[in-house]
Design a protein around this motif. Sequence first.
Motif, PDB file in Angstrom:
ATOM      1  N   PHE A  82      33.566  42.926  46.678  1.00 15.83           N
ATOM      2  CA  PHE A  82      32.558  43.972  46.652  1.00 15.83           C
ATOM      3  C   PHE A  82      33.089  45.127  45.825  1.00 15.83           C
ATOM      4  N   ARG A  83      32.183  45.961  45.344  1.00 13.75           N
ATOM      5  CA  ARG A  83      32.592  47.146  44.603  1.00 13.75           C
ATOM      6  C   ARG A  83      31.422  48.116  44.522  1.00 13.75           C
ATOM      7  N   LEU A  84      31.638  49.365  44.887  1.00 11.38           N
ATOM      8  CA  LEU A  84      30.616  50.407  44.795  1.00 11.38           C
ATOM      9  C   LEU A  84      30.731  51.075  43.437  1.00 11.38           C
ATOM     10  N   ARG A  85      29.622  51.134  42.718  1.00  8.32           N
ATOM     11  CA  ARG A  85      29.599  51.738  41.388  1.00  8.32           C
ATOM     12  C   ARG A  85      28.487  52.780  41.323  1.00  8.32           C
ATOM     13  N   ALA A  86      28.676  53.775  40.490  1.00 10.37           N
ATOM     14  CA  ALA A  86      27.678  54.833  40.336  1.00 10.37           C
ATOM     15  C   ALA A  86      26.497  54.366  39.488  1.00 10.37           C
ATOM     16  N   HIS A  87      26.726  53.423  38.586  1.00 12.00           N
ATOM     17  CA  HIS A  87      25.681  52.989  37.665  1.00 12.00           C
ATOM     18  C   HIS A  87      25.434  51.495  37.785  1.00 12.00           C
ATOM     19  N   ARG A  88      24.236  51.107  37.425  1.00 11.21           N
ATOM     20  CA  ARG A  88      23.883  49.686  37.380  1.00 11.21           C
ATOM     21  C   ARG A  88      23.725  49.331  35.912  1.00 11.21           C
ATOM     22  N   ASP A  89      24.828  48.945  35.294  1.00 12.94           N
ATOM     23  CA  ASP A  89      24.791  48.581  33.888  1.00 12.94           C
ATOM     24  C   ASP A  89      25.762  47.427  33.627  1.00 12.94           C
ATOM     25  N   LYS A  90      25.786  46.981  32.397  1.00 10.98           N
ATOM     26  CA  LYS A  90      26.609  45.834  32.011  1.00 10.98           C
ATOM     27  C   LYS A  90      28.095  46.107  32.256  1.00 10.98           C
ATOM     28  N   ALA A  91      28.543  47.306  31.926  1.00 16.04           N
ATOM     29  CA  ALA A  91      29.966  47.646  32.081  1.00 16.04           C
ATOM     30  C   ALA A  91      30.388  47.620  33.550  1.00 16.04           C
ATOM     31  N   ALA A  92      29.551  48.155  34.442  1.00  9.99           N
ATOM     32  CA  ALA A  92      29.881  48.170  35.870  1.00  9.99           C
ATOM     33  C   ALA A  92      29.925  46.749  36.420  1.00  9.99           C
ATOM     34  N   ALA A  93      28.949  45.927  36.029  1.00 10.47           N
ATOM     35  CA  ALA A  93      28.910  44.538  36.502  1.00 10.47           C
ATOM     36  C   ALA A  93      30.109  43.756  35.961  1.00 10.47           C
ATOM     37  N   ARG A  94      30.494  44.003  34.720  1.00  3.72           N
ATOM     38  CA  ARG A  94      31.639  43.302  34.119  1.00  3.72           C
ATOM     39  C   ARG A  94      32.937  43.690  34.821  1.00  3.72           C
ATOM     40  N   ARG A  95      33.123  44.976  35.110  1.00  2.00           N
ATOM     41  CA  ARG A  95      34.326  45.421  35.816  1.00  2.00           C
ATOM     42  C   ARG A  95      34.402  44.808  37.208  1.00  2.00           C
ATOM     43  N   TYR A  96      33.249  44.733  37.875  1.00  3.27           N
ATOM     44  CA  TYR A  96      33.219  44.099  39.194  1.00  3.27           C
ATOM     45  C   TYR A  96      33.649  42.637  39.087  1.00  3.27           C
ATOM     46  N   LEU A  97      33.092  41.928  38.130  1.00  4.95           N
ATOM     47  CA  LEU A  97      33.419  40.503  37.961  1.00  4.95           C
ATOM     48  C   LEU A  97      34.892  40.301  37.632  1.00  4.95           C
ATOM     49  N   GLU A  98      35.432  41.132  36.756  1.00  2.00           N
ATOM     50  CA  GLU A  98      36.848  41.013  36.398  1.00  2.00           C
ATOM     51  C   GLU A  98      37.735  41.222  37.624  1.00  2.00           C
ATOM     52  N   LYS A  99      37.393  42.208  38.452  1.00  3.64           N
ATOM     53  CA  LYS A  99      38.166  42.461  39.675  1.00  3.64           C
ATOM     54  C   LYS A  99      38.073  41.269  40.620  1.00  3.64           C
ATOM     55  N   ALA A 100      36.868  40.746  40.804  1.00  4.19           N
ATOM     56  CA  ALA A 100      36.669  39.623  41.721  1.00  4.19           C
ATOM     57  C   ALA A 100      37.423  38.384  41.242  1.00  4.19           C
ATOM     58  N   ILE A 101      37.403  38.118  39.939  1.00  2.00           N
ATOM     59  CA  ILE A 101      38.095  36.954  39.387  1.00  2.00           C
ATOM     60  C   ILE A 101      39.607  37.135  39.485  1.00  2.00           C
ATOM     61  N   ASP A 102      40.096  38.342  39.212  1.00  2.00           N
ATOM     62  CA  ASP A 102      41.537  38.608  39.322  1.00  2.00           C
ATOM     63  C   ASP A 102      42.041  38.370  40.741  1.00  2.00           C
ATOM     64  N   GLN A 103      41.262  38.760  41.739  1.00  2.00           N
ATOM     65  CA  GLN A 103      41.716  38.678  43.122  1.00  2.00           C
ATOM     66  C   GLN A 103      41.409  37.353  43.803  1.00  2.00           C
ATOM     67  N   ASN A 104      40.436  36.588  43.276  1.00  2.00           N
ATOM     68  CA  ASN A 104      40.006  35.371  43.961  1.00  2.00           C
ATOM     69  C   ASN A 104      40.077  34.112  43.113  1.00  2.00           C
ATOM     70  N   GLY A 105      40.514  34.230  41.892  1.00  2.00           N
ATOM     71  CA  GLY A 105      40.540  33.063  41.017  1.00  2.00           C
ATOM     72  C   GLY A 105      39.213  32.887  40.302  1.00  2.00           C
ATOM     73  N   GLU A 106      39.226  32.003  39.326  1.00  2.00           N
ATOM     74  CA  GLU A 106      38.055  31.806  38.481  1.00  2.00           C
ATOM     75  C   GLU A 106      37.074  30.818  39.123  1.00  2.00           C
ATOM     76  N   PRO A 107      35.799  31.207  39.235  1.00  2.00           N
ATOM     77  CA  PRO A 107      34.814  30.281  39.789  1.00  2.00           C
ATOM     78  C   PRO A 107      34.337  29.292  38.720  1.00  2.00           C
TER      79      PRO A 107
END
Length: 159
Positions: free
Chosen positions: A56-81
């Motif tokens: 999960f990740r709380l972001r101030a904006h709903r844009d491509k950059a925020a979604a990409r940062r969330y995905l990168e964090k999730a993949i780094d911590q949980n492995g690649e889906p």
Amino acid sequence: MHRWVIKLVPLFEKAFRRHKRPVGKSWRMNETYVKVKGQWKYLYRAVDRQGNAVDFRLRAHRDKAAARRYLEKAIDQNGEPDTITVDRSGVNLAALEALNARRSTPIKVRQNKYLNNIVEQDRRAIKRIIKPMMGFKDFRCARIILSGIELNEMNASHP
């Protein structure tokens, strides 16, 4: 109590992430809205096929950059889906396409609102807890409190 939560939840989160069980290779990703200082902020979330919370990740904006940062964090911590399912949100799709453009083996992306019912239903528990709070007064505190709620949900989903 509030001060204890703000002080101790980051420590719990750090300890929990070290011992978090692995999640599946098929993720469902979505975002939901949370009020902070009277303005809508975006809580990005993902669950695996069995309904176990990925990240999960709380972001101030709903844009491509925020979604990409969330995905990168999730993949780094949980492995690649292998597969990520998103709803009809163009923001999440654009972020996944940008992520796949830099990868040698791209992640399969499915866009189907019905397959995302797992993550849609999963967020109900979070909404049920934060609704009586009538929003948050501070972004940092909202991030920490939501992280405590999410950790509790993750712990509940991993018996």
